[in-house]
Design a protein around this motif. Sequence first.
Motif, mmCIF file in Angstrom:
data_model
loop_
_atom_site.group_PDB
_atom_site.id
_atom_site.type_symbol
_atom_site.label_atom_id
_atom_site.label_comp_id
_atom_site.label_asym_id
_atom_site.label_seq_id
_atom_site.Cartn_x
_atom_site.Cartn_y
_atom_site.Cartn_z
ATOM 1 N N LYS A 1 7.009 3.639 4.313
ATOM 2 C CA LYS A 1 7.098 4.462 5.530
ATOM 3 C C LYS A 1 6.985 3.587 6.777
ATOM 4 C CE LYS A 1 4.746 8.716 5.351
ATOM 5 N NZ LYS A 1 3.487 9.415 5.626
ATOM 6 N N LEU A 2 6.030 2.630 6.742
ATOM 7 C CA LEU A 2 5.832 1.750 7.895
ATOM 8 C C LEU A 2 7.033 0.811 8.092
ATOM 9 C CD1 LEU A 2 4.278 0.513 10.230
ATOM 10 C CD2 LEU A 2 2.989 -0.885 8.602
ATOM 11 N N VAL A 3 7.521 0.211 7.015
ATOM 12 C CA VAL A 3 8.667 -0.706 7.147
ATOM 13 C C VAL A 3 9.865 0.061 7.710
ATOM 14 C CG1 VAL A 3 10.278 -2.219 5.912
ATOM 15 C CG2 VAL A 3 7.842 -2.278 5.331
ATOM 16 N N GLN A 4 10.090 1.274 7.201
ATOM 17 C CA GLN A 4 11.209 2.066 7.708
ATOM 18 C C GLN A 4 10.998 2.459 9.169
ATOM 19 O OE1 GLN A 4 14.500 3.274 6.045
ATOM 20 N NE2 GLN A 4 14.426 2.772 8.207
ATOM 21 N N LEU A 5 9.766 2.737 9.553
ATOM 22 C CA LEU A 5 9.474 3.098 10.951
ATOM 23 C C LEU A 5 9.856 1.957 11.896
ATOM 24 C CD1 LEU A 5 8.148 5.275 12.801
ATOM 25 C CD2 LEU A 5 5.969 4.059 12.489
ATOM 26 N N MET A 6 9.790 0.730 11.367
ATOM 27 C CA MET A 6 10.047 -0.443 12.209
ATOM 28 C C MET A 6 11.520 -0.835 12.315
ATOM 29 S SD MET A 6 6.781 -2.621 10.822
ATOM 30 C CE MET A 6 7.138 -4.161 11.607
ATOM 31 N N THR A 7 12.363 -0.373 11.390
ATOM 32 C CA THR A 7 13.760 -0.812 11.428
ATOM 33 C C THR A 7 14.764 0.331 11.456
ATOM 34 O OG1 THR A 7 15.482 -2.153 10.365
ATOM 35 C CG2 THR A 7 13.897 -1.085 8.892
ATOM 36 N N CYS A 8 15.875 0.106 12.170
ATOM 37 C CA CYS A 8 16.947 1.096 12.251
ATOM 38 C C CYS A 8 17.895 1.011 11.059
ATOM 39 C CB CYS A 8 17.710 0.925 13.559
ATOM 40 S SG CYS A 8 18.277 -0.759 13.847
ATOM 41 N N ARG A 9 17.651 0.067 10.140
ATOM 42 C CA ARG A 9 18.482 -0.009 8.935
ATOM 43 C C ARG A 9 17.904 0.932 7.886
ATOM 44 N NH1 ARG A 9 20.766 -5.295 5.641
ATOM 45 N NH2 ARG A 9 21.897 -4.064 4.091
ATOM 46 N N ASP A 10 18.749 1.739 7.275
ATOM 47 C CA ASP A 10 18.308 2.710 6.279
ATOM 48 C C ASP A 10 17.897 1.996 4.989
ATOM 49 O OD1 ASP A 10 17.917 4.756 4.508
ATOM 50 O OD2 ASP A 10 19.836 5.755 4.877
ATOM 51 N N ASN B 1 -0.900 5.185 13.518
ATOM 52 C CA ASN B 1 -0.401 6.254 12.644
ATOM 53 C C ASN B 1 -1.329 6.558 11.470
ATOM 54 O OD1 ASN B 1 2.432 7.140 13.507
ATOM 55 N ND2 ASN B 1 2.580 4.918 13.621
ATOM 56 N N ASN B 2 -2.474 5.881 11.423
ATOM 57 C CA ASN B 2 -3.409 6.080 10.306
ATOM 58 C C ASN B 2 -2.776 5.840 8.942
ATOM 59 O OD1 ASN B 2 -6.163 6.656 10.444
ATOM 60 N ND2 ASN B 2 -5.666 8.456 11.720
ATOM 61 N N PHE B 3 -1.898 4.854 8.861
ATOM 62 C CA PHE B 3 -1.229 4.568 7.591
ATOM 63 C C PHE B 3 -2.162 3.840 6.638
ATOM 64 C CE2 PHE B 3 3.290 4.330 9.597
ATOM 65 C CZ PHE B 3 3.472 5.692 9.379
ATOM 66 N N SER B 4 -2.002 4.133 5.378
ATOM 67 C CA SER B 4 -2.769 3.441 4.346
ATOM 68 C C SER B 4 -1.963 2.221 3.880
ATOM 69 C CB SER B 4 -3.030 4.409 3.184
ATOM 70 O OG SER B 4 -3.561 3.723 2.089
ATOM 71 N N VAL B 5 -2.179 1.086 4.559
ATOM 72 C CA VAL B 5 -1.440 -0.146 4.254
ATOM 73 C C VAL B 5 -2.339 -1.367 4.459
ATOM 74 C CG1 VAL B 5 0.920 0.636 4.836
ATOM 75 C CG2 VAL B 5 -0.562 -0.204 6.658
ATOM 76 N N ASN B 6 -1.953 -2.465 3.822
ATOM 77 C CA ASN B 6 -2.563 -3.768 4.109
ATOM 78 C C ASN B 6 -1.480 -4.609 4.751
ATOM 79 O OD1 ASN B 6 -5.062 -3.307 2.571
ATOM 80 N ND2 ASN B 6 -3.626 -3.201 0.860
ATOM 81 N N ILE B 7 -1.836 -5.300 5.851
ATOM 82 C CA ILE B 7 -0.869 -6.141 6.553
ATOM 83 C C ILE B 7 -1.493 -7.511 6.754
ATOM 84 C CG2 ILE B 7 0.498 -6.415 8.656
ATOM 85 C CD1 ILE B 7 0.227 -3.346 9.025
ATOM 86 N N GLY C 1 0.819 -1.216 0.000
ATOM 87 C CA GLY C 1 0.000 0.000 0.000
ATOM 88 C C GLY C 1 0.849 1.261 0.000
ATOM 89 N N LYS C 2 0.129 2.363 -0.094
ATOM 90 C CA LYS C 2 0.752 3.690 -0.275
ATOM 91 C C LYS C 2 1.801 4.012 0.800
ATOM 92 C CE LYS C 2 -1.971 7.397 0.417
ATOM 93 N NZ LYS C 2 -1.232 8.170 1.417
ATOM 94 N N ASP C 3 1.511 3.675 2.059
ATOM 95 C CA ASP C 3 2.430 4.031 3.150
ATOM 96 C C ASP C 3 3.333 2.870 3.589
ATOM 97 O OD1 ASP C 3 1.434 6.647 3.325
ATOM 98 O OD2 ASP C 3 -0.200 6.007 4.636
ATOM 99 N N SER C 4 3.419 1.815 2.752
ATOM 100 C CA SER C 4 4.146 0.619 3.200
ATOM 101 C C SER C 4 5.635 0.887 3.447
ATOM 102 C CB SER C 4 3.954 -0.539 2.223
ATOM 103 O OG SER C 4 4.402 -0.196 0.940
#
Length: 369
Positions: free
Chosen positions: A75-84, A139-145, A70-73
């Motif tokens: 952003k969400l994956v990056q929010l979860m990991t300290c790897r750039d 975070n109101n992200f537009s994603v499917n998980i 999804g659109k914010d995927s």
Amino acid sequence: MKTFSIAKSRRLRSTPYTSRIEEQGVTAYTTYNHMLLPAAFGSLEDSYHHLKESVQVWDVAGERQVEINGKDSAKLVQLMTCRDLSKSKDGRCYYCPIIDDKGGIINDPVVLRLSSDRWWLSIADSDVLLFAKGLAIGNNFSVNIFEPDVNIIAVQGPKSFKLMEKIFGEKITQLKFFGFDYYDFKGTKHLIARSGWSKQGGYEIYVEHTKSGLDLYDTLFEKGKDLDVKPGCPNLIERIESALLSYGNDIDINDNPLECGFDKFVNVDSDINFLGKEKLIKIKSEGVSKKLMGVKLDLKKINITESIDIMDENSNPIGELRSGCYSPYFDQVIGIAMLNKPNWNANQAIKIKINDQAFDGKVCDLPFI
Ligand code: THG
């Protein structure tokens, strides 16, 4: 040690390959992501030697995928990991510590970038899907998980390249480490990565079409006869010698990535946004107070079911042993230990008590080999 059988149920999920490996002689199971994960096919030491010499096929369906699209995927994956992951590419795998707001490790998955808005987190044993859903909702992200129906077959060992070439042709040998692509098997495309939880080389086949995957599973054994292919599973001895870390054993939520040797995956200097960033910046500037190290013990046998205290020469506690096994390579017990500062010098003498008997050992760097 007394052993017990495992009580199967729907909750403790079987894999599409369970009936195959049971016919092939699986002798022990562990659980991983609420699924059966084979832990032994007879002697661990025989399997260890075989893995280092030839080729094995592993049912590692327990390495479940958390799909985030999804659109914010991104952003969400990056929010979860300290790897750039800002420069990540489609068709590449990334080993990424997932951390919480305190910098504690939630999981250490292999992240696959299927496209810029579709990701798979190939997770270790903890409920990442729930963590991801909580963050997305908050975070109101537009994603499917969700957890897609993907069941990995790993092909590991030095002869894995020959075996895979026989089935998929020469182009599979050109796949680079931690790269993935789609390869045809009798008209069905399979996502195959050059990766796996051993240091003996090999591939992981992310089976999305169970029927074709089962046919492929059988074909690996048919075509591998002359290569001495055998069923196998992640091998405790090989993975400790290679220092492939096991979440829940060597590391958990009370450890941060800098304590676990993940320094190169901690990118606090770029402008990415991830949970726990401030915390990790602070820890990095202050330095860590405990660290994962190797230990070698004057012992020929060990069976670890809980952490065991480690002492210095004067019997002061300095840390804990978290995994261990007899290593045929070193002809002694080796292990992975969390040691308090400043006990990080290779060759420092240590002591350990097992069943009230004291044994000597020493600290060493990871990996062992
Ligand atoms: N493969 C896949 N999923 C997995 C694992 C796997 N999920 C669970 C578990 N294993 C996750 N843990 C790890 C730990 C180490 C590695 C991969 C997954 C690994 N490490 C390499 C090393 O340490 O040399 C490379 C790391 C790097 O430099 O990028 O492969 O095995 N699908």
